[in-house]
Enzyme design. Sequence first.
Site, PDB file in Angstrom:
ATOM      1  N   LYS A 265     -13.420  -0.906   4.858  1.00  0.00           N
ATOM      2  CA  LYS A 265     -13.894  -2.135   4.074  1.00  0.00           C
ATOM      3  C   LYS A 265     -15.410  -2.685   3.805  1.00  0.00           C
ATOM      4  O   LYS A 265     -16.297  -3.278   3.527  1.00  0.00           O
ATOM      5  CB  LYS A 265     -13.072  -2.756   3.084  1.00  0.00           C
TER       6      LYS A 265
ATOM      7  N   ASP B 185      -0.789  -5.331   8.859  1.00  0.00           N
ATOM      8  CA  ASP B 185      -2.326  -4.123   9.169  1.00  0.00           C
ATOM      9  C   ASP B 185      -3.361  -5.255   7.838  1.00  0.00           C
ATOM     10  O   ASP B 185      -3.057  -5.659   6.986  1.00  0.00           O
ATOM     11  CB  ASP B 185      -1.200  -3.770   7.676  1.00  0.00           C
TER      12      ASP B 185
ATOM     13  N   TRP C 211       0.545  -1.280  -0.303  1.00  0.00           N
ATOM     14  CA  TRP C 211      -0.113   0.176  -0.229  1.00  0.00           C
ATOM     15  C   TRP C 211       1.068   1.063   0.006  1.00  0.00           C
ATOM     16  O   TRP C 211       1.573   1.932   0.973  1.00  0.00           O
ATOM     17  CB  TRP C 211      -0.494  -0.137   1.204  1.00  0.00           C
TER      18      TRP C 211
END
Length: 458
Positions: A300, A264, A183
């Site tokens: 999400k 993460d 990311w």
Amino acid sequence: MPAVMPKSPSQTTLASSSSSSSSSPTQSSSQSRLTQISTHIAPMAATAFDASAVPQAPEDPLFGLMAAYRRDTDSNKVDLGIGAYRDNNAKPWILPVVKKADEILRNDPDLNHEYLPIAGLADFTSASQKLVLGGDSPAIKEKRVTSLQTISGTGAVHLGALFLAKFYKTKTERLVLFSDPTWANHFQIFSNVGLQYKTYPYFSKKTKGLDFDGMIGTIRDAPEGSIIVLHACAHNPTGVDPTQDQWKKIAEVIRSKKHFPFFDTAYQGFASGDLARDGWAIRYFVEQGFELCIAQSYAKNFGLYGERAGCFHFVTSPSSDAEETIKRIASQLAILQRSEISNPPAYGARIASTVLNDPKLFAEWEANLREMSGRIKEMRTALRSKLEEMGTPGTWNHITDQIGMFSFTGLTEQQVLKIREDAHVYMTKNGRISMAGLNTHNVEYFAKAVDKVVRETQ
């Protein structure tokens, strides 16, 4: 009546001088105006922030891509860049369970807008612990985990990075390792707090899968005590995850080098539709006694993108003084949080907490997760099938081998730019697509566009 004394010559002179030097109101006003005009005419002092001090920053690639998509007026345009779930009509989807929680909150007579505690909504953080670690987690039972509500996953990553920058000391070079690719925001967040970073091999361009040997070798060769950033599931941007056996090997190497794992997790339940499966790697590391931290996002899997609900967890290793250690860590995290945001925002956390703490709503949420992940899996299957039916050059099994929101298609930057120009399909330059942007109305159009560009540029 007292006699009036005459003024002395000196007094008379002073009075006369004072009278002659004083200006009338009109004269004072004119002089002030002249001063203002001369100030405006005079050149301003040079800025302290000229181009050498503050160069123009490049536009964020992803948000620039979104802006380009919005400007495009073609009726066939397809947005495969944004990392947000879309339904089969390419519309944002509010989870039905979120609508129910929202209704419950709006009808709560005790709802107010007071500050939350520095660490956040307690019902939310405790439920978040159970979600990511498992209700029977040894870390929770042994009271060696602390959690703070954050500004989504981004804020959780930042809080963890800030804590490690201030308090994590190593005997060797202090280094953070990210997957290649990762990311993009990871690099900026950790460098902003002064931590140096490198990358470890992750994605194999040849197999379009995991470069496991390269990953393991680099982690093994890293300076002892390095911070290893790991994606818990649905790796962003590749969609490639290690198997459980590979996770065990990764844990073994990290333990042997006394590295610090930093997980993460932004897609738990969203990736496979199974919360336990998507949380397996984190739970395994905790069971193995690792000291680690976790950045957890609800953007999400709850669709709470704009509400910025997240949680940061720190788990210390089991020991006789683990409770005392975690109390000290919690105290310092609270100070950092106070200086950064004072108190986290309440609404998104209240929605998530309402669902996480109600068995019926939790079960409905799991069904919503299966619906989202299921639709994405269907799009993976459909895209691969159409490419293989057309005989598109190359192999396309990686489309279904990968998991989660994103897929690394294998398209080159040249092909990505050409497909944008010719077919008005928007994706990041590295060939990453958001599978959620595909639906039954555009998947064939996209497959044909890929087929055309691959044949023309191979």
